[in-house]
Design an enzyme around this catalytic site. Structure first.
Site, PDB file in Angstrom:
ATOM      1  N   ARG A 265     -18.414   7.937  -0.975  1.00 32.49           N
ATOM      2  CA  ARG A 265     -19.367   7.915   0.044  1.00 32.49           C
ATOM      3  C   ARG A 265     -19.390   6.491   0.769  1.00 32.49           C
ATOM      4  O   ARG A 265     -19.260   5.572   0.204  1.00 32.49           O
ATOM      5  CB  ARG A 265     -20.713   8.288  -0.508  1.00 32.49           C
ATOM      6  CG  ARG A 265     -20.847  10.002  -0.692  1.00 32.49           C
ATOM      7  CD  ARG A 265     -20.853  10.780   0.727  1.00 32.49           C
ATOM      8  NE  ARG A 265     -21.005  12.153   0.505  1.00 32.49           N
ATOM      9  CZ  ARG A 265     -19.944  12.888   0.467  1.00 32.49           C
ATOM     10  NH1 ARG A 265     -18.707  12.770   0.338  1.00 32.49           N
ATOM     11  NH2 ARG A 265     -20.209  14.224   0.321  1.00 32.49           N
ATOM     12  N   HIS A 313     -13.227  11.286   7.473  1.00 31.06           N
ATOM     13  CA  HIS A 313     -13.872  12.121   6.555  1.00 31.06           C
ATOM     14  C   HIS A 313     -12.790  13.422   6.328  1.00 31.06           C
ATOM     15  O   HIS A 313     -13.675  14.578   6.501  1.00 31.06           O
ATOM     16  CB  HIS A 313     -15.245  12.407   6.750  1.00 31.06           C
ATOM     17  CG  HIS A 313     -15.835  12.898   5.493  1.00 31.06           C
ATOM     18  ND1 HIS A 313     -17.296  12.372   5.168  1.00 31.06           N
ATOM     19  CD2 HIS A 313     -15.380  13.492   4.381  1.00 31.06           C
ATOM     20  CE1 HIS A 313     -17.674  12.854   4.244  1.00 31.06           C
ATOM     21  NE2 HIS A 313     -16.739  13.439   3.618  1.00 31.06           N
TER      22      HIS A 313
END
Length: 352
Positions: A265, A313
């Site tokens: 993350r 992402h």
């Protein structure tokens, strides 16, 4: 956990193909899988669980959808991948026992629902952690190799049609790689780097041995070993505890020219500290699939830094993801019905 039922009424609350719905029923026949494909935001591509935002339900369709999810013992997916919708149905449905999130980092979505302690005790939440392990580990490997082979220099010279003098590239079998986080992604990364001859270090809380890891490092001693490593691979989830973990203290002690890859993350890395380390050469290259703010703001220096590879992402995306999640869900349904511990239960303190 004890067996309380011989069947489980599961409502599919996100778009899942009929083929995979039937696959879940085949894998665990005790599941009563309720679905209505006309009610879901249709996927626009593989594993697009949020679906097409242009799709809207009529008031009548919304009432039917709410009625369905409020009748479930268990949910496949957070309704519309919307934390507010999750909070609504948890409050409206006292029979709800289990919610499976389609995201590996579904704990954050559960946290955002703001559920009470009583609700968090009543309902089990699980994530899809692990289904992306090999896919993300491959990106981490690609990122470290791109840094080791100096991809930015190669690309710049090719753009200029410049044939330079030769230079020595780094070899993976001569490198030490630190994997920060030995969950599903970290374990997959450890196997891949070890197979290519790297010396692998990995941070741990439990101290349990992990295949491919030559040396375990307590997570609170992370800053003491970074001077030994040639690459740092971050796989940790985003929690209050991990936020900014890879920051100034770590970057102050790294081996000059260290390669950084992040497939966990974005909040785990302090981005201003990373940019400063990139600017002065402490970090030689960074391959980043995740960022503290997504989409990455257009004014972020990471976009234009010559030694950064930006991935939107997307490294986890795979056409096999939906099938893997369906198989994981069926296995957890069996475990629930047989009174066994479920896989990937969300920690409702740190929400990962």
């Amino acid at each position: 956990m004890t067996d309380t039922s011989t069947s489980l009424r599961v409502v599919v609350s996100v778009d899942l193909s009929e083929q995979l719905c039937q696959r879940i029923e085949q894998l665990e026949p005790r599941v009563q899988l309720i679905r209505d494909h006309s009610l879901y935001h249709p996927m626009r591509g593989p594993a697009d669980w949020s679906g097409d935002p242009a799709f809207t339900r009529t008031p009548e369709q919304q009432a039917v959808f709410d009625s369905l999810v409020d009748s479930a013992d268990a949910l496949f997916g957070i309704p519309d991948v919307d934390s507010a919708a999750l909070a609504r149905t948890v409050a409206a449905n006292p029979r709800l026992r289990w919610v499976h999130t389609t995201a590996a980092g579904g704990g954050g979505q559960v946290k955002a629902a703001g559920l009470s302690e009583a609700d968090l005790e009543r309902v089990i939440f699980t994530t899809s952690a692990g289904v992306h392990g090999d896919t993300l580990a491959e990106f981490a490997l690609f990122g470290v190799m791109a840094g080791a082979k100096d991809l930015p220099r190669l690309a710049a010279q090719q753009a200029r049609k410049q044939w330079s003098d030769r230079w020595e590239m780094r070899q993976l079998d001569e490198m030490t790689v630190l994997i920060v986080g030995l969950g599903g992604i970290g374990k997959a990364a450890a196997r891949k780097f070890s197979a290519l001859g790297s010396t692998v270090l990995g941070t741990t809380r439990s101290g349990e041995p992990v295949e491919g890891v030559d040396r375990l490092v307590p997570i609170d001693e992370l800053h003491t070993v970074v001077s030994e490593v040639d690459a740092i691979v971050v796989t940790l989830p985003g929690t209050a505890v991990t936020e900014g973990l890879i920051g100034e203290e770590v970057f102050a002690r790294v081996k000059p020219g260290v390669i950084v890859a992040n497939v966990g993350r974005g909040t785990v890395i302090d981005e201003p500290a990373l940019i400063a380390a990139l600017d002065d050469g402490r970090v030689g290259f960074a391959a980043l699939d995740v960022f503290a703010v997504e989409p990455l703001p257009v004014d972020s220096p990471l976009w234009t830094h010559p030694n950064v590879l930006v991935s939107p992402h997307t490294a986890a995306l795979s056409s096999a993801e939906e099938s893997r999640i369906a198989k994981l869900f069926a296995e957890n349904a069996r475990r629930l019905l047989d009174g066994e511990q479920l896989k990937n239960i969300v920690d409702t303190v740190e929400f990962y």
